[in-house]
Design a protein around this motif. Sequence first.
Motif, PDB file in Angstrom:
ATOM      1  N   GLY A 327       0.820  -1.208   0.000  1.00  0.00           N
ATOM      2  CA  GLY A 327       0.000   0.000   0.000  1.00  0.00           C
ATOM      3  C   GLY A 327       0.853   1.256   0.000  1.00  0.00           C
ATOM      4  N   GLY A 328       1.950   1.215   0.748  1.00  0.00           N
ATOM      5  CA  GLY A 328       2.829   2.376   0.837  1.00  0.00           C
ATOM      6  C   GLY A 328       3.451   2.708  -0.507  1.00  0.00           C
ATOM      7  N   ILE A 329       3.917   1.667  -1.209  1.00  0.00           N
ATOM      8  CA  ILE A 329       4.523   1.887  -2.525  1.00  0.00           C
ATOM      9  C   ILE A 329       3.474   2.425  -3.489  1.00  0.00           C
ATOM     10  N   GLY A 330       2.295   1.793  -3.467  1.00  0.00           N
ATOM     11  CA  GLY A 330       1.202   2.277  -4.316  1.00  0.00           C
ATOM     12  C   GLY A 330       0.858   3.722  -3.993  1.00  0.00           C
ATOM     13  N   GLY A 331       0.835   4.032  -2.688  1.00  0.00           N
ATOM     14  CA  GLY A 331       0.491   5.383  -2.250  1.00  0.00           C
ATOM     15  C   GLY A 331       1.534   6.402  -2.680  1.00  0.00           C
ATOM     16  N   VAL A 332       2.801   6.003  -2.631  1.00  0.00           N
ATOM     17  CA  VAL A 332       3.871   6.911  -3.060  1.00  0.00           C
ATOM     18  C   VAL A 332       3.697   7.215  -4.554  1.00  0.00           C
ATOM     19  N   ILE A 333       3.432   6.167  -5.327  1.00  0.00           N
ATOM     20  CA  ILE A 333       3.235   6.388  -6.767  1.00  0.00           C
ATOM     21  C   ILE A 333       2.008   7.266  -7.003  1.00  0.00           C
ATOM     22  N   ALA A 334       0.915   6.904  -6.333  1.00  0.00           N
ATOM     23  CA  ALA A 334      -0.338   7.650  -6.530  1.00  0.00           C
ATOM     24  C   ALA A 334      -0.242   9.081  -6.003  1.00  0.00           C
ATOM     25  N   GLY A 335       0.676   9.315  -5.066  1.00  0.00           N
ATOM     26  CA  GLY A 335       0.821  10.659  -4.538  1.00  0.00           C
ATOM     27  C   GLY A 335       1.843  11.482  -5.304  1.00  0.00           C
ATOM     28  N   VAL A 336       2.928  10.817  -5.697  1.00  0.00           N
ATOM     29  CA  VAL A 336       4.034  11.551  -6.333  1.00  0.00           C
ATOM     30  C   VAL A 336       3.668  12.006  -7.746  1.00  0.00           C
ATOM     31  N   LEU A 337       3.007  11.131  -8.512  1.00  0.00           N
ATOM     32  CA  LEU A 337       2.722  11.483  -9.910  1.00  0.00           C
ATOM     33  C   LEU A 337       1.906  12.773 -10.045  1.00  0.00           C
ATOM     34  N   THR A 339       1.496  15.051  -7.863  1.00  0.00           N
ATOM     35  CA  THR A 339       2.224  16.152  -7.223  1.00  0.00           C
ATOM     36  C   THR A 339       3.316  16.688  -8.143  1.00  0.00           C
ATOM     37  N   LEU A 340       4.006  15.754  -8.818  1.00  0.00           N
ATOM     38  CA  LEU A 340       5.034  16.189  -9.772  1.00  0.00           C
ATOM     39  C   LEU A 340       4.401  17.063 -10.847  1.00  0.00           C
ATOM     40  N   TYR A 341       3.247  16.615 -11.310  1.00  0.00           N
ATOM     41  CA  TYR A 341       2.547  17.373 -12.341  1.00  0.00           C
ATOM     42  C   TYR A 341       2.195  18.765 -11.812  1.00  0.00           C
ATOM     43  N   MET A 342       1.669  18.808 -10.594  1.00  0.00           N
ATOM     44  CA  MET A 342       1.263  20.090 -10.027  1.00  0.00           C
ATOM     45  C   MET A 342       2.452  20.958  -9.645  1.00  0.00           C
ATOM     46  N   SER A 343       3.597  20.345  -9.430  1.00  0.00           N
ATOM     47  CA  SER A 343       4.755  21.173  -9.095  1.00  0.00           C
ATOM     48  C   SER A 343       5.363  21.759 -10.372  1.00  0.00           C
ATOM     49  N   LYS A 344       5.064  21.148 -11.512  1.00  0.00           N
ATOM     50  CA  LYS A 344       5.544  21.702 -12.789  1.00  0.00           C
ATOM     51  C   LYS A 344       4.535  22.705 -13.343  1.00  0.00           C
ATOM     52  N   ASN A 345       3.272  22.290 -13.354  1.00  0.00           N
ATOM     53  CA  ASN A 345       2.272  23.112 -14.035  1.00  0.00           C
ATOM     54  C   ASN A 345       1.518  24.069 -13.117  1.00  0.00           C
ATOM     55  N   GLY A 346       1.515  23.751 -11.854  1.00  0.00           N
ATOM     56  CA  GLY A 346       0.883  24.665 -10.907  1.00  0.00           C
ATOM     57  C   GLY A 346      -0.616  24.768 -11.077  1.00  0.00           C
ATOM     58  N   GLU A 368       5.127  21.601  -3.868  1.00  0.00           N
ATOM     59  CA  GLU A 368       6.565  21.395  -3.769  1.00  0.00           C
ATOM     60  C   GLU A 368       6.822  20.024  -3.178  1.00  0.00           C
ATOM     61  N   LEU A 369       7.300  19.119  -4.043  1.00  0.00           N
ATOM     62  CA  LEU A 369       7.516  17.745  -3.609  1.00  0.00           C
ATOM     63  C   LEU A 369       8.920  17.617  -3.046  1.00  0.00           C
ATOM     64  N   SER A 370       9.036  17.025  -1.861  1.00  0.00           N
ATOM     65  CA  SER A 370      10.378  16.800  -1.338  1.00  0.00           C
ATOM     66  C   SER A 370      10.502  15.344  -0.926  1.00  0.00           C
ATOM     67  N   SER A 371      11.740  14.857  -0.954  1.00  0.00           N
ATOM     68  CA  SER A 371      11.955  13.459  -0.585  1.00  0.00           C
ATOM     69  C   SER A 371      11.583  13.242   0.884  1.00  0.00           C
ATOM     70  N   GLU A 372      11.691  14.299   1.697  1.00  0.00           N
ATOM     71  CA  GLU A 372      11.319  14.155   3.115  1.00  0.00           C
ATOM     72  C   GLU A 372       9.840  13.806   3.251  1.00  0.00           C
ATOM     73  N   ILE A 373       9.018  14.485   2.458  1.00  0.00           N
ATOM     74  CA  ILE A 373       7.577  14.231   2.542  1.00  0.00           C
ATOM     75  C   ILE A 373       7.280  12.789   2.142  1.00  0.00           C
ATOM     76  N   VAL A 374       7.898  12.344   1.039  1.00  0.00           N
ATOM     77  CA  VAL A 374       7.651  10.984   0.551  1.00  0.00           C
ATOM     78  C   VAL A 374       8.104   9.974   1.600  1.00  0.00           C
ATOM     79  N   ALA A 375       9.296  10.209   2.133  1.00  0.00           N
ATOM     80  CA  ALA A 375       9.822   9.285   3.141  1.00  0.00           C
ATOM     81  C   ALA A 375       8.928   9.287   4.380  1.00  0.00           C
ATOM     82  N   LEU A 376       8.520  10.465   4.788  1.00  0.00           N
ATOM     83  CA  LEU A 376       7.669  10.590   5.977  1.00  0.00           C
ATOM     84  C   LEU A 376       6.345   9.853   5.772  1.00  0.00           C
ATOM     85  N   ALA A 377       5.758  10.017   4.582  1.00  0.00           N
ATOM     86  CA  ALA A 377       4.485   9.363   4.287  1.00  0.00           C
ATOM     87  C   ALA A 377       4.647   7.848   4.331  1.00  0.00           C
ATOM     88  N   PHE A 378       5.693   7.365   3.690  1.00  0.00           N
ATOM     89  CA  PHE A 378       5.924   5.926   3.612  1.00  0.00           C
ATOM     90  C   PHE A 378       6.196   5.342   5.004  1.00  0.00           C
TER      91      PHE A 378
END
Lengths: 408, 241
Positions: A327-337, A339-346, A368-378
Amino acid sequence: MNLFRLAFLNATRNRTRSLLTAGIIVGGTALFIIAMSWLDGVWGQILEEGTLQGGHIEVVTPEYRARASLRPQDENIDDLAPVLDALRSHEGVVEAHPIIETGATLTVGEEIGDIFGAVMGAEERYFTEYMDVDSKLVEGRWLKEGAGELVLGWKLAQRTGAKLGDEVVLLGVTQDGSMSPSKGTLVGIARSGSPLIDRRVFVDLAAAQWSLDLEGGAMKVLVWGEDREEVDELHASVAALPALAGLDVGSWKTLPPWGGQLGMMDAIRFVLMFMIAFLAGLGVWNTMMMSVLERTNEIGVLRAMGMTRAGAVFLFLFEGVAIAILGGIGGVIAGVLPTLYMSKNGFSYPESMMAKMEFALPTTLYAELSSEIVALAFMTAIFTAVIGTMLPALRAATIQPDSAMRRN
Amino acid sequence: MALCEINNVTKTYGEGAAQVHAVKDVTLTIEAGEFTAFVGPSGSGKTTLLNQVGCLDKPTSGSISIDGVGTSGLGDKALSQVRGDKIGFIFQSYNLIPVLTAAENVELALTLAKESGGRARAVELLNEVGLEGLADRRPNQLSGGQQQRVAVARALVKRPALVIADEPTANLDSASGTQILNLMRELNAKHGVTFLFSTHDPMVMEHARRIVVLRDGEVIEDRAGGEAISVSNVGVAAVKA
Ligand SMILES: Nc1ncnc2c1ncn2[C@@H]1O[C@H](COP(=O)(O)OP(=O)(O)OP(=O)(O)O)[C@@H](O)[C@H]1O
Ligand SMILES: [Mg+2]
């Protein structure tokens, strides 16, 4: 054959249930990443913009500080030169700019006006590099220093009906309260959507000093260092400067408007973390409890075959964690994708919404996606899964080996 | 030295008026290599006694030693180790782990006994119980008789001193039941493994070499089995009572 494999296979046993649990964790983790990234992004932009205009460090008189929210006109730094010299030659200070803010009524033409405007006086670099007003000119050009020129915010220009080239008379007060009329030629009109620009009158520092009868002085001096996050060290060394003795030196981290908010941001982060923890924990707890209850006989068999209590705990713990990792891996993918889009396009919102805001904020916001957030979530997902599994696993350990013999 | 000494074992469930004396003051000696059946009517205490001997449960009073190890003072961890090392179990409803293949089920017994040998030994044993080529099937792809063969292999793979089987044929038709019994007899003869099982079934009793008859938790008869059953009607009468 090892117990990891058995635990993993057990996780796939009731596929629908495990997937549902993993799905809850996916949702929680993804939500956490998205929400935190937006929070960090927007908050970062607010701070960036806020500390760009408001400085990392603010130097005022202690009397001014005491009544800062009232913007007192009579508690000023009278002798600016030694203060500015000390600041500008100080290691770690990128720039320092004196600021004067006062009020005046505006008159254009013959009739005495009843339009009120906030007058701001500063050096040109502050207006162009830090406030960035020149880029918001919709008409004309930026003012030349010492030429008796001024720039009006769009709203004021509209209300007074002033045109480029008009003489604008400002009726203000000096620092000791006498009437203080001054005038300037309108050379530019700026518009941003925020009252910070649209309702302001911009003049050079000398004009503001004259109007306040404060020659060689200023209300405050704003100071910028290299990095707003590392302001504490600079703040300490600036406060210790002998030239600033008797003045109040404050950093953005403790002063309004940001000071009080930092703790609140931490609280929001904590609440978000708690929410995903609760979701993941509850989901895993529920699934694992059902598994333990269903497999009483089987646990008895394993215990009969020599598995210890600790082994039974491990077996279920690993099963719960396996589901949580999935679930964590799925959540990271579902959260990061996204977010990456929104951090580029706003995300852009109409300028009209900004009119209600007390501070200037860009009309396009970015996550603003940071590795800390991803790590913290996971980590939060996994950690709470462990906690959520612990209870059912401990219950499994209490199942007696003779359960293997009972018919079911 | 006897493989298993059961001394004055009593097992009581519940308290006060609801108290049940499932096993009452049973003393028995089981020698290595025996093939012994506990028989008796339902509720006579067969399963309870097997639980005590198999270290699945602790007697209320009395003591049991297995292979020279007294089990009375042992904690849960030490008892788990005794079970893992010395005792194999066969259950009425096979109780295979459904997510594991036949070979993995057998291998699991080695893992839990912290023994090596792994898959090779598991497959070897599956072949010995007549399951050539079925090592990679899951329990739901096997018949009841085949599943019970896997269970026999699982119980024997770690070469236990004692195998405990609670009504191993009760869920099987008579043909499959006879096959499982013949298999157990064969393994008993070939490897000298001690078998202790319970049954209701007179046909199964015929295969036993020693029959211990229980009634209301007490041993009421202890005699040689096999052919003896046809001449002695006492045992059967006790079972049917
Ligand atoms: N966990 C328990 N709690 C309370 N009473 C129990 C428990 N286990 C067994 N008993 C009681 O102990 C007695 C002996 O039961 P046991 O299961 O040993 O009989 P059995 O000879 O194996 O019977 P069956 O042939 O039906 O399997 C019965 O009266 C039963 O109700
Ligand atoms: Mg029974």
